[in-house]
Scaffold this active site. Structure first.
Site, short mmCIF file in Angstrom:
data_model
loop_
_atom_site.label_atom_id
_atom_site.label_comp_id
_atom_site.label_asym_id
_atom_site.label_seq_id
_atom_site.Cartn_x
_atom_site.Cartn_y
_atom_site.Cartn_z
N ALA A 27 -5.71 7.31 33.34
CA ALA A 27 -5.23 6.34 32.35
C ALA A 27 -3.93 5.70 32.83
O ALA A 27 -3.01 5.45 32.05
CB ALA A 27 -5.07 7.00 30.99
N LYS B 277 -8.59 6.09 46.27
CA LYS B 277 -8.94 5.98 47.69
C LYS B 277 -9.18 7.33 48.36
O LYS B 277 -9.85 7.41 49.39
CB LYS B 277 -7.82 5.26 48.45
CG LYS B 277 -7.64 3.81 48.06
CD LYS B 277 -6.50 3.15 48.81
CE LYS B 277 -5.14 3.49 48.26
NZ LYS B 277 -4.89 3.00 46.89
N GLY C 159 -8.03 -4.57 45.89
CA GLY C 159 -8.03 -4.92 44.47
C GLY C 159 -9.20 -5.80 44.08
O GLY C 159 -10.37 -5.40 44.22
N LYS D 205 -6.93 2.19 53.30
CA LYS D 205 -7.90 1.12 53.04
C LYS D 205 -8.67 0.75 54.31
O LYS D 205 -9.88 0.53 54.27
CB LYS D 205 -7.17 -0.09 52.46
CG LYS D 205 -6.60 0.19 51.07
CD LYS D 205 -5.57 -0.85 50.65
CE LYS D 205 -5.01 -0.54 49.27
NZ LYS D 205 -3.83 -1.37 48.94
N GLY E 139 -2.86 -4.45 40.97
CA GLY E 139 -2.67 -4.84 39.58
C GLY E 139 -3.76 -4.24 38.72
O GLY E 139 -4.90 -4.10 39.16
#
Lengths: 319, 319
Positions: A11, A109, A138, A208, A302
């Site tokens: 959360a 990730k 993102g 990534k 974001g």
């Protein structure tokens, strides 16, 4: 099936945005957990009330967090913080979902970068599938683009996948300031965290690009963070950016993935070229076998941006 | 199904590349037709031999072209030249495939731009689906990106979708030359056709933005070329580009699609911004509801590039 029932584990900014936007995408959130609490409702939780309680009291509900794993759901959404090494507790969450023959979508990730082979083995034994577009760039649809082309038709992925490091380098170049000064400014703005290690040492970007290499290798080989050659931006003097500018170039933290390996390091790039995105933008270049080079850029981080990637994955799994 | 049987209608640059690359993508070409001939082989045609014969004799086989429509196939690949108005014969080819409950992949813009509503009605009555990624931006995965986000989460698409016009404007700006001079050069290089009307008057770009608007409107409204406001580049004096350059800007043929309408016209754009792609590159910007702006650029034309989009569509249909 058009709408899916989602159990959202985590959360933070991304998890909260998934809860907020799920209904708009036609899905129902039947469980939400943070690190200390959970709420479960087979009919769908009241998103607004859950988010308000999280904001007011720091918890999402009255249940033990583990109860979210047992909820009735179609897709498990794993958006807890990225951890390295054994990638726990994220890895166990994914395992739990796949063993229940449920789909799992990750923004975390850790499991995909550190234990990719194990994840794919669990998936092979499950009726459920995993997707993880949100782990790389993102909102930018990099993994789905690779999937559409077919990984064997992409020879390399290269680009900028850490917005914090990119913001710092952009500001150093634009203002002629030193790293320490710009880092402090980025921390004031909330662009850099109090402990910026993950971003400025290149670890976040490397994770990534490890994920990209795992996808490009398509099972032929497995990579983890240990396989990546990683340099960060903390040692770059402001004068290096001035010298680069005199030559029409600038410095960016560039990662590269091929089926053979992963690297992340500061590189000189043309100042007016596609890799020199500014601010917190991300960009990935894909080199294709028959279609030349593709450039995809956008917001790489974001809450709502990353939640969009999560919800697109959900839609792909249940359409 | 992993591999599909393809009937390829059209043997121009795109059709020939589809025939050449199909096997690498795991598919089998069971029929190929050009405007005057066809070859049909349920076991798969010999791609090399067909392409050689097309090159040597200008035909692909000994059969009547209509026989390709009756071949055994899973996906009909419609890559005949784009026609306006009734969009024939492409439209009838698509209709024939859908009425046989087969999937159809188009690179031909005509049916999707001019008769979108009818196509969707035919699809609704068929077991087959249509896909048409190759009609917009060649290798650039624009339509699949819109699909993943969901059309209701994209508010506008904007960009450069004609490489010939872009090449001419780039050269006019770089060399300070007039339109007529650069057009002749582009024709010598094979970048512009002998009759460049479609490209320089903005019609080709407009068809692509009409298709984007049809996709973004998602059935709420239908657009055709008649609904587009279109201006080309033939009236732009070289001096206009010089004036733009003095102000840090340049001129590009920019199209814009929203669910409400379509326009294509020369616009001033920042010289170092993403829309000022050079040469024959294409770029599309997608404005999203929750994830900001995405930029996707790459090669918008060419046989292998466009064939890649066709074959990605095939894979999506039969995966």
């Amino acid at each position: 099936m058009s709408g899916a029932r989602l159990a959202v584990l985590g959360a933070g900014a991304v998890g909260r945005s998934v809860v907020e936007l799920a209904e708009e995408y036609g899905h129902t959130v039947t469980a939400v957990a943070d690190s200390s609490s959970a709420i479960v409702d087979p009919e769908g939780v009241d998103a607004e009330a859950v988010l308000q309680r999280k904001s007011d009291e720091g918890v999402v509900g009255d249940n033990d967090p583990s109860e979210a794993l047992g909820a009735a759901y179609d897709v498990l959404v794993e958006v807890t913080p990225t951890t390295l090494g054994d990638a726990e507790p994220g890895f166990s969450h994914v395992k739990h979902g796949l063993e229940r023959d449920k789909h799992v979508v990750l923004a975390n990730k850790g499991p995909v970068a550190e234990r990719y082979g194990e994840l794919r083995e669990l998936e092979a034994d499950s009726e459920g599938k995993i997707r993880f577009e949100a782990t790389v760039g993102g909102a930018i649809p990099i993994l789905s683009t690779i999937e559409d082309f077919g990984p064997t038709h992409i020879t390399a992925a290269r680009g900028v996948l850490n917005g914090t490091a990119n913001f710092i380098l952009s500001r150093m170049a634009a203002e002629g300031l030193d790293y320490e000064h710009v880092l402090a400014e980025a921390q004031d703005l909330g662009v850099a965290e109090a402990d910026p290690t993950f971003d400025v040492e290149g670890i976040d970007a490397a994770l990534k690009f490890v994920i990209l290499s795992n996808v490009l290798a398509d099972g032929d080989q497995e990579f983890t963070l240990e396989d990546a050659a990683v340099d960060g931006i903390t040692e770059i003097p402001g004068t290096a950016l001035d010298l680069a500018a005199e030559d029409g170039r600038t410095i960016r933290l560039i990662g590269e993935s091929t089926p053979e390996g992963v690297s992340v390091a500061p590189r000189l790039v043309p100042a007016d070229g596609p890799l020199s995105v500014t601010g917190t933008l991300n960009i990935v270049q894909l080199e294709t076998t028959h279609a030349g080079r593709l450039n995809i850029s956008g917001r790489g981080a974001g809450g709502p941006e990353t939640a969009t990637a999560v919800l697109s994955d959900v839609s792909r799994l249940v359409e």
